[in-house]
Scaffold this motif. Structure first.
Motif, PDB file in Angstrom:
ATOM      1  N   UNK A   1       0.832  -1.204   0.000  1.00 33.18           N
ATOM      2  CA  UNK A   1       0.000   0.000   0.000  1.00 33.18           C
ATOM      3  C   UNK A   1       0.871   1.261   0.000  1.00 33.18           C
ATOM      4  N   UNK A   2       0.534   2.201  -0.839  1.00 29.60           N
ATOM      5  CA  UNK A   2       1.322   3.415  -1.001  1.00 29.60           C
ATOM      6  C   UNK A   2       1.361   4.203   0.305  1.00 29.60           C
ATOM      7  N   UNK A   3       2.567   4.655   0.658  1.00 36.17           N
ATOM      8  CA  UNK A   3       2.738   5.497   1.831  1.00 36.17           C
ATOM      9  C   UNK A   3       3.133   4.766   3.089  1.00 36.17           C
ATOM     10  N   UNK A   4       2.926   3.464   3.164  1.00 36.00           N
ATOM     11  CA  UNK A   4       3.328   2.714   4.347  1.00 36.00           C
ATOM     12  C   UNK A   4       4.859   2.636   4.413  1.00 36.00           C
ATOM     13  N   UNK A   5       5.388   2.630   5.634  1.00 35.22           N
ATOM     14  CA  UNK A   5       6.842   2.687   5.772  1.00 35.22           C
ATOM     15  C   UNK A   5       7.281   2.015   7.072  1.00 35.22           C
TER      16      UNK A   5
END
Length: 291
Positions: free
Chosen positions: A155-159
């Motif tokens: 998922x975009x933005x997860x870090x």
């Protein structure tokens, strides 16, 4: 209330997996699904299952393949006489373990020369108890001894970040208002991918050579690894590049039968990675939960 996240990378330290739920189902569901007689695999036993998601995965109760075409014992537990149809190749299991041990030694030697690494990753997490499969992908960076970054594109933005002092885990795809923070073990070994799983591998695992395949067009050896002592997982399967002896794919079967598969592509090693790459500042208003 802290939410649990199942996408946590398999190569993070087990403490970080626990902090994020590690894909575990609720305890009541696990207890109901696990027979009372179930026990972790012992050294020399075949893993009960390997992570789903590929035609090379082992099925439940299936013994690892043996290099050289060795066959199982005849029905009833008695082996067929040597030289007759169905007779096992007596030396094949020992040869398989010896070859696997040799390959693991090369893997450890290659890992010792890696100071930094950058790669694209993809991960599949299968949770049988919840009948769920989750997939994620992104970019991975590591700099020894204590810097680590997973930047998710899906998922975009997860870090996930290790900045030398803490692990930071932030999943805005699930909760923009929560950040999980946990300390890094002394010396930073917990963020070293190879140190955590493959250091002293021949002493820590019973290893067998399961076969040869290709990953990303590269020829690889496939090894099955069963822990000699109880850990947070039952078994590992690794795909080792024949040219540089780096691990290109991991599969792990956890104690609750959840399976993780991680594949690394476009791997680059030993180039400069700045401190700034591994910095993380919690978003304004987000709650930081210490573990």
């Amino acid at each position: 209330m802290m939410k649990k996240h199942a996408r946590t990378f398999l190569l993070l330290p087990l403490a970080a997996l626990a902090a994020c739920g590690g894909g575990d189902a609720p305890e009541k569901e696990k207890a109901a699904a696990r027979p009372a007689s179930q026990a972790p695999a012992r050294p020399g036993e075949a893993p009960a299952a390997v992570a789903a998601g590929g035609d090379t995965a082992l099925g439940a109760g299936q013994a690892p393949a043996v290099a050289g075409g060795g066959q199982a014992a005849a029905p009833g537990g008695a082996a067929a006489p040597a030289g007759q149809p169905g007779a096992p190749a007596a030396a094949a299991p020992a040869q398989s373990e010896d070859r696997a041990a040799e390959i693991l030694t090369r893997v450890e030697r290659a890992a010792g020369g890696i100071r930094s690494m950058e790669a694209d990753f993809s991960q599949t997490l299968t949770i049988p108890l919840l009948n769920q499969t989750q997939r994620s992908a992104g970019k991975l960076y590591q700099r020894k001894p204590d810097r680590f970054l997973m930047r998710f594109s899906d998922p975009a933005g997860d870090v996930i970040v290790a900045d030398g002092r803490h692990f930071w885990m932030y999943y805005p795809s699930t909760d923009r208002d929560q950040v999980i923070r946990t300390g890094i073990a002394a010396g930073g070994q917990a963020v070293d991918l190879h140190q955590q799983f493959l250091a002293n591998a021949n002493q820590r695992f019973v290893a067998t050579l399961a076969g040869e395949e290709t990953v990303g067009g590269q020829p690889v050896w496939v090894l099955n690894l069963v822990p000699r002592q109880r850990t947070g997982y039952r078994s590992l399967r690794i795909w080792v590049d024949k040219d540089d002896h780096m691990v290109r794919r991991f599969e792990m079967t956890e104690e609750n039968d959840s399976g993780r598969r991680v594949e690394l592509r476009n791997v680059r090693t030993n180039h400069s990675l700045s401190d700034a790459l591994f910095s993380f500042t919690p978003p304004a208003g987000a709650q930081v939960i210490d573990q």
